[in-house]
Design a protein around this motif. Structure first.
Motif, PDB file in Angstrom:
ATOM      1  N   LYS A 151       0.860  -1.187   0.000  1.00 43.65           N
ATOM      2  CA  LYS A 151       0.000   0.000   0.000  1.00 43.65           C
ATOM      3  C   LYS A 151       0.889   1.226   0.000  1.00 43.65           C
ATOM      4  N   GLY A 174       0.786   5.370   0.613  1.00 38.44           N
ATOM      5  CA  GLY A 174      -0.074   6.357   1.247  1.00 38.44           C
ATOM      6  C   GLY A 174       0.683   7.611   1.614  1.00 38.44           C
ATOM      7  N   GLU A 175      -0.053   8.602   2.064  1.00 33.18           N
ATOM      8  CA  GLU A 175       0.531   9.890   2.436  1.00 33.18           C
ATOM      9  C   GLU A 175       1.203   9.823   3.803  1.00 33.18           C
ATOM     10  N   THR A 176       0.571   9.146   4.783  1.00 33.84           N
ATOM     11  CA  THR A 176       1.083   9.124   6.151  1.00 33.84           C
ATOM     12  C   THR A 176       2.155   8.053   6.335  1.00 33.84           C
ATOM     13  N   GLN A 222       4.901   3.647   2.513  1.00 30.70           N
ATOM     14  CA  GLN A 222       4.818   2.327   1.886  1.00 30.70           C
ATOM     15  C   GLN A 222       4.765   1.283   2.974  1.00 30.70           C
ATOM     16  N   SER A 266      -1.481   1.029   8.079  1.00 28.11           N
ATOM     17  CA  SER A 266      -2.049   2.245   7.521  1.00 28.11           C
ATOM     18  C   SER A 266      -2.383   3.200   8.656  1.00 28.11           C
ATOM     19  N   ASP A 291      -3.881   7.950   4.746  1.00 28.36           N
ATOM     20  CA  ASP A 291      -3.488   6.995   3.706  1.00 28.36           C
ATOM     21  C   ASP A 291      -4.638   6.638   2.768  1.00 28.36           C
ATOM     22  N   GLY A 331      -4.956   5.726  -1.337  1.00 23.84           N
ATOM     23  CA  GLY A 331      -3.704   5.245  -1.913  1.00 23.84           C
ATOM     24  C   GLY A 331      -3.882   3.901  -2.587  1.00 23.84           C
ATOM     25  N   HIS A 355      -6.939   1.910  -0.938  1.00 25.31           N
ATOM     26  CA  HIS A 355      -7.024   1.822   0.523  1.00 25.31           C
ATOM     27  C   HIS A 355      -8.204   2.634   1.043  1.00 25.31           C
TER      28      HIS A 355
END
Length: 116
Positions: free
Chosen positions: A34, A36-38, A41, A70, A74, A77, A91
């Motif tokens: 996954k 994501g922003e937060t 990976q 996560s 996130d 994503g 996600h």
């Protein structure tokens, strides 16, 4: 005042039609990643391909469930098969022990699209 930006009528989504890619099945045990922003990976494996989840009084059915980490931020994503890099979902959020994603075939179905 809060405004909802979510799409509830999929007939208004532009460019209904073909998605580029190929049809494939996902299975419990498949390794996934996954982005994501937060949590930039995170890797894990699929624990369910047809999870039903209740969150905030809303029931979600036929979701993917996996062990990747996560956090808030996130959502949205991509989730993909680690080895082949094929995107299998987006996600959505997490439960106490697992993360939840919307499966790409369900997204295509709502958009009235199909794989070539």
């Amino acid at each position: 005042m809060q405004h909802s930006l979510g799409i509830t009528n999929f007939s208004i989504v532009p460019n209904n039609g073909n998605l580029t890619g190929e049809e494939y099945n996902i299975w419990a045990g498949d390794n996934v990643t996954k982005l994501g922003e937060t949590i930039a990976q995170s890797e894990g494996y699929i624990t369910s391909t047809n999870a039903n989840v209740n969150a905030g009084g809303i029931s979600y059915t036929d979701m993917g469930e996996a062990t990747y980490l996560s956090a808030s931020g996130d959502s949205g994503g991509p989730v993909y098969l680690t080895n082949s890099k094929k995107v299998i979902g987006i996600h959505k959020g997490s439960t106490a022990f697992t993360s939840i994603f919307v499966k790409v075939d369900n997204i295509a179905s709502k958009l009235n699209a199909h794989f070539n």
